[in-house]
Scaffold this motif. Structure first.
Motif, PDB file in Angstrom:
ATOM      1  N   ILE A 118       0.858  -1.194   0.000  1.00 19.65           N
ATOM      2  CA  ILE A 118       0.000   0.000   0.000  1.00 19.65           C
ATOM      3  C   ILE A 118       0.885   1.231   0.000  1.00 19.65           C
ATOM      4  O   ILE A 118       1.823   1.334   0.786  1.00 19.65           O
ATOM      5  CB  ILE A 118      -0.931   0.031   1.231  1.00 19.65           C
ATOM      6  CG1 ILE A 118      -1.902  -1.155   1.188  1.00 19.65           C
ATOM      7  CG2 ILE A 118      -1.678   1.358   1.311  1.00 19.65           C
ATOM      8  CD1 ILE A 118      -2.765  -1.298   2.429  1.00 19.65           C
ATOM      9  N   ILE A 119       0.540   2.165  -0.892  1.00 20.62           N
ATOM     10  CA  ILE A 119       1.173   3.486  -0.946  1.00 20.62           C
ATOM     11  C   ILE A 119       0.114   4.470  -0.495  1.00 20.62           C
ATOM     12  O   ILE A 119      -0.901   4.671  -1.174  1.00 20.62           O
ATOM     13  CB  ILE A 119       1.656   3.820  -2.368  1.00 20.62           C
ATOM     14  CG1 ILE A 119       2.728   2.820  -2.815  1.00 20.62           C
ATOM     15  CG2 ILE A 119       2.184   5.259  -2.422  1.00 20.62           C
ATOM     16  CD1 ILE A 119       3.124   2.947  -4.279  1.00 20.62           C
ATOM     17  N   ALA A 120       0.313   5.076   0.664  1.00 20.87           N
ATOM     18  CA  ALA A 120      -0.642   6.035   1.219  1.00 20.87           C
ATOM     19  C   ALA A 120      -0.151   7.456   0.945  1.00 20.87           C
ATOM     20  O   ALA A 120       1.053   7.708   0.851  1.00 20.87           O
ATOM     21  CB  ALA A 120      -0.801   5.814   2.718  1.00 20.87           C
ATOM     22  N   PHE A 121      -1.104   8.382   0.838  1.00 19.21           N
ATOM     23  CA  PHE A 121      -0.773   9.787   0.586  1.00 19.21           C
ATOM     24  C   PHE A 121      -1.973  10.658   0.926  1.00 19.21           C
ATOM     25  O   PHE A 121      -3.097  10.174   1.034  1.00 19.21           O
ATOM     26  CB  PHE A 121      -0.368   9.991  -0.882  1.00 19.21           C
ATOM     27  CG  PHE A 121      -1.457   9.634  -1.861  1.00 19.21           C
ATOM     28  CD1 PHE A 121      -2.297  10.609  -2.388  1.00 19.21           C
ATOM     29  CD2 PHE A 121      -1.653   8.314  -2.242  1.00 19.21           C
ATOM     30  CE1 PHE A 121      -3.309  10.276  -3.274  1.00 19.21           C
ATOM     31  CE2 PHE A 121      -2.659   7.965  -3.130  1.00 19.21           C
ATOM     32  CZ  PHE A 121      -3.491   8.944  -3.651  1.00 19.21           C
ATOM     33  N   MET A 122      -1.703  11.953   1.110  1.00 18.41           N
ATOM     34  CA  MET A 122      -2.747  12.955   1.352  1.00 18.41           C
ATOM     35  C   MET A 122      -3.042  13.639   0.009  1.00 18.41           C
ATOM     36  O   MET A 122      -2.186  14.367  -0.488  1.00 18.41           O
ATOM     37  CB  MET A 122      -2.286  13.996   2.370  1.00 18.41           C
ATOM     38  CG  MET A 122      -1.881  13.430   3.702  1.00 18.41           C
ATOM     39  SD  MET A 122      -3.341  13.122   4.665  1.00 18.41           S
ATOM     40  CE  MET A 122      -2.642  12.622   6.206  1.00 18.41           C
ATOM     41  N   PRO A 123      -4.207  13.421  -0.569  1.00 16.42           N
ATOM     42  CA  PRO A 123      -4.481  13.954  -1.912  1.00 16.42           C
ATOM     43  C   PRO A 123      -4.729  15.464  -1.959  1.00 16.42           C
ATOM     44  O   PRO A 123      -4.738  16.043  -3.041  1.00 16.42           O
ATOM     45  CB  PRO A 123      -5.736  13.188  -2.340  1.00 16.42           C
ATOM     46  CG  PRO A 123      -6.424  12.851  -1.056  1.00 16.42           C
ATOM     47  CD  PRO A 123      -5.314  12.626  -0.057  1.00 16.42           C
ATOM     48  N   ARG A 124      -4.889  16.113  -0.821  1.00 12.86           N
ATOM     49  CA  ARG A 124      -5.167  17.560  -0.801  1.00 12.86           C
ATOM     50  C   ARG A 124      -3.942  18.399  -1.158  1.00 12.86           C
ATOM     51  O   ARG A 124      -4.064  19.526  -1.582  1.00 12.86           O
ATOM     52  CB  ARG A 124      -5.634  17.990   0.593  1.00 12.86           C
ATOM     53  CG  ARG A 124      -6.884  17.323   1.061  1.00 12.86           C
ATOM     54  CD  ARG A 124      -7.299  17.791   2.455  1.00 12.86           C
ATOM     55  NE  ARG A 124      -6.258  17.720   3.466  1.00 12.86           N
ATOM     56  CZ  ARG A 124      -5.914  16.626   4.132  1.00 12.86           C
ATOM     57  NH1 ARG A 124      -6.490  15.485   3.875  1.00 12.86           N
ATOM     58  NH2 ARG A 124      -4.995  16.663   5.065  1.00 12.86           N
ATOM     59  N   LYS A 125      -2.774  17.832  -0.942  1.00 16.47           N
ATOM     60  CA  LYS A 125      -1.541  18.597  -1.143  1.00 16.47           C
ATOM     61  C   LYS A 125      -0.980  18.329  -2.530  1.00 16.47           C
ATOM     62  O   LYS A 125      -0.751  17.179  -2.893  1.00 16.47           O
ATOM     63  CB  LYS A 125      -0.518  18.233  -0.079  1.00 16.47           C
ATOM     64  CG  LYS A 125      -0.969  18.597   1.323  1.00 16.47           C
ATOM     65  CD  LYS A 125       0.084  18.238   2.328  1.00 16.47           C
ATOM     66  CE  LYS A 125      -0.366  18.663   3.711  1.00 16.47           C
ATOM     67  NZ  LYS A 125       0.711  18.563   4.667  1.00 16.47           N
ATOM     68  N   LEU A 126      -0.729  19.388  -3.272  1.00 16.01           N
ATOM     69  CA  LEU A 126      -0.110  19.284  -4.600  1.00 16.01           C
ATOM     70  C   LEU A 126      -0.762  18.208  -5.468  1.00 16.01           C
ATOM     71  O   LEU A 126      -0.108  17.286  -5.952  1.00 16.01           O
ATOM     72  CB  LEU A 126       1.396  19.049  -4.479  1.00 16.01           C
ATOM     73  CG  LEU A 126       2.201  20.191  -3.870  1.00 16.01           C
ATOM     74  CD1 LEU A 126       3.659  19.791  -3.726  1.00 16.01           C
ATOM     75  CD2 LEU A 126       2.085  21.463  -4.694  1.00 16.01           C
ATOM     76  N   LYS A 127      -2.055  18.353  -5.677  1.00 18.64           N
ATOM     77  CA  LYS A 127      -2.820  17.376  -6.466  1.00 18.64           C
ATOM     78  C   LYS A 127      -2.202  17.124  -7.832  1.00 18.64           C
ATOM     79  O   LYS A 127      -2.214  16.007  -8.327  1.00 18.64           O
ATOM     80  CB  LYS A 127      -4.263  17.856  -6.653  1.00 18.64           C
ATOM     81  CG  LYS A 127      -5.113  17.716  -5.453  1.00 18.64           C
ATOM     82  CD  LYS A 127      -6.533  18.160  -5.751  1.00 18.64           C
ATOM     83  CE  LYS A 127      -7.354  18.074  -4.484  1.00 18.64           C
ATOM     84  NZ  LYS A 127      -8.752  18.364  -4.706  1.00 18.64           N
ATOM     85  N   GLU A 128      -1.668  18.185  -8.432  1.00 23.34           N
ATOM     86  CA  GLU A 128      -1.083  18.009  -9.764  1.00 23.34           C
ATOM     87  C   GLU A 128       0.130  17.083  -9.732  1.00 23.34           C
ATOM     88  O   GLU A 128       0.343  16.280 -10.642  1.00 23.34           O
ATOM     89  CB  GLU A 128      -0.736  19.356 -10.416  1.00 23.34           C
ATOM     90  CG  GLU A 128       0.266  20.216  -9.661  1.00 23.34           C
ATOM     91  CD  GLU A 128      -0.302  21.094  -8.553  1.00 23.34           C
ATOM     92  OE1 GLU A 128       0.434  21.976  -8.079  1.00 23.34           O
ATOM     93  OE2 GLU A 128      -1.467  20.911  -8.135  1.00 23.34           O
TER      94      GLU A 128
END
Length: 183
Positions: free
Chosen positions: A29-39
């Motif tokens: 699993i690769i987790a991340f916060m999608p709100r930051k630097l979406k591009e």
């Protein structure tokens, strides 16, 4: 110190809640916060989605979750992607490290303090190519022998627990407050 050179300044060290605790039960699993630097998130994901090294890996965005839900995701995740950018102390990567995730990503200034090369991968801001290459390298390391990446996650967790605990936060906050009230 630059703005108020004659004033005493103190550093307060944030602490991580004990809910973010180490787990060696890691999945692909690769987790991340999608709100930051979406591009950047989108670009990295689109570059890697068809890569054979990552074919069995699941990408898990952490958004609109309770603290306990975030902790559960991080405890299962082998890798956490940090998209900190022009900010102070980025707490999500530190929480991920406490849970034993291998963190890859941007330091966002304060991350230079905790993204140590012996157990994480700091990527120069907005360097998509290096970011994708590092994800592939660490996913391959996990694919070949998960214990190698899990050991690095344990080192990261030990570092965070020793340096960013609630007792340190309390001690540095009280010290800062006491020094401010002396003036």
């Amino acid at each position: 110190n630059k703005a108020f050179p004659k004033k005493n300044t103190e550093k307060i060290t944030l602490g991580v809640s004990s809910i973010f605790s180490y787990s060696d039960k890691k999945e692909k699993i690769i987790a991340f916060m999608p709100r930051k630097l979406k591009e950047d998130v989108n670009q990295i994901y689109n570059i890697l989605q068809k890569n054979t090294i990552l074919k069995d890996w699941k990408w898990v965005p952490i958004d609109n979750c309770s603290e306990s839900e975030v902790a559960e995701i991080l405890k299962k995740s082998a890798i956490f992607l940090s998209f900190n950018y022009n900010e102070g102390f980025g707490l999500p990567p530190v929480e991920a490290m406490a849970c034993g995730c291998y963190v890859i990503g941007y330091a966002g200034n304060a991350g230079n303090e905790y993204l140590k090369e012996e157990f994480s991968s700091k990527i120069a801001d907005r360097n998509i190519v290096d970011f994708t290459e590092e994800i592939k390298e660490k996913a391959k390391l996990f694919n070949d022998n998960q214990l190698n990446l899990i050991a690095l996650g344990k080192m990261a967790s030990d570092f965070v627990i020793m340096n960013y605990n609630l007792q340190t936060e309390e001690r540095t906050t009280i010290r800062a407050f006491n020094n401010l009230t002396k003036e």
